[in-house]
Write a protein that holds these residues in place. Sequence first.
Motif, short mmCIF file in Angstrom:
data_model
loop_
_atom_site.label_atom_id
_atom_site.label_comp_id
_atom_site.label_asym_id
_atom_site.label_seq_id
_atom_site.Cartn_x
_atom_site.Cartn_y
_atom_site.Cartn_z
N GLY A 160 0.91 -1.23 0.03
CA GLY A 160 0.08 0.48 0.10
C GLY A 160 0.73 1.21 0.05
O GLY A 160 2.32 1.45 0.05
N TYR A 209 -3.02 7.36 3.56
CA TYR A 209 -2.24 6.52 3.40
C TYR A 209 -2.38 5.40 4.43
O TYR A 209 -3.55 5.79 4.88
CB TYR A 209 -0.60 6.86 4.39
N ASP A 210 -2.09 4.50 3.94
CA ASP A 210 -2.98 3.24 4.59
C ASP A 210 -1.34 3.10 5.54
O ASP A 210 -1.72 2.04 6.66
CB ASP A 210 -2.20 1.88 3.40
N SER A 237 -4.78 9.64 7.51
CA SER A 237 -5.26 8.50 7.51
C SER A 237 -6.27 8.21 7.07
O SER A 237 -7.39 9.20 7.01
CB SER A 237 -4.30 8.54 8.57
N THR A 295 -5.80 3.20 8.89
CA THR A 295 -4.31 2.89 8.93
C THR A 295 -3.25 2.89 9.75
O THR A 295 -3.49 2.87 10.77
CB THR A 295 -4.32 4.82 8.53
N GLN A 340 -3.49 1.34 14.94
CA GLN A 340 -4.28 1.88 13.78
C GLN A 340 -5.27 2.77 14.05
O GLN A 340 -5.36 2.81 15.33
CB GLN A 340 -5.40 0.51 13.12
#
Length: 222
Positions: free
Chosen positions: A46, A115-116, A141, A145, A220
């Motif tokens: 990613g 973004y991942d 994010s 993420t 996360q």
Amino acid sequence: MQRIPEPELMDDHEQAQAYAAADFEAANASFVEQLEALYGGVALAGRVLDLGCGPADICIRLANRHPALDIHALDGSEAMLACARERLNREPALAGRIRLLHERLPVRMLPAMAYDLIISNSLLHHLHDPAVLWDTVRRFSHPGTRLLVMDLFRPDSPQVARETVERYSASEPQVLKTDFYNSLLAAFTPAEVSAQLATAGLAGLTVRTISDRHLLVSGQTG
Ligand SMILES: C[S@@+](CC[C@H](N)C(=O)[O-])C[C@H]1O[C@@H](n2cnc3c(N)ncnc32)[C@H](O)[C@@H]1O
């Protein structure tokens, strides 16, 4: 001990080149290991954002180990980005997979909306206002993420900081030893970082110490 901030950008050429030439093998390898553990051993894939990428050593390690990563690496220092460019020129196999961005936090726009994976190593202690890092994480994010931020934490006293510098950097050039000492004094404590995360609405992330001088923020986003 009170925090003593240091200059944000490492934009002096001599300082940037000394930093780029220094041996960060242990710390940078440990960063990659922590990241791979965060993914539970599954290959990373990613879009990645590296905040304060410096000479891009961590980006290059990641890109070489995980071919499905597309990395955007940001730094406010042109001197550091020159070091990063020089290294990338020696890695033709990575052409097009690491995009360097000359940007200083806070930023409003980046090439991707979200973004991942967002990573940052040794940026937080440079920031005069640490909220700019966490605001950037929130802004760029999406739910889920992954995040890994590693930094120094501030020791209890200047004496402990001096001992730490001698323990780990005795044979490094004086410019790096001075940088390291100043960075320890500028760093945040784990409790301060937890408070920053709570203020930023990122309390779901975990803060823990992983050595006698490093802390790690991981998890996360919700
Ligand atoms: C100690 S270096 C770490 C470099 C790299 N992450 C590494 O692990 O080797 C910190 C970097 O953050 C950059 N930096 C500091 N403040 C910044 C800001 N507000 N915006 C963007 N980059 C910043 C500095 O120029 C420097 O290259």
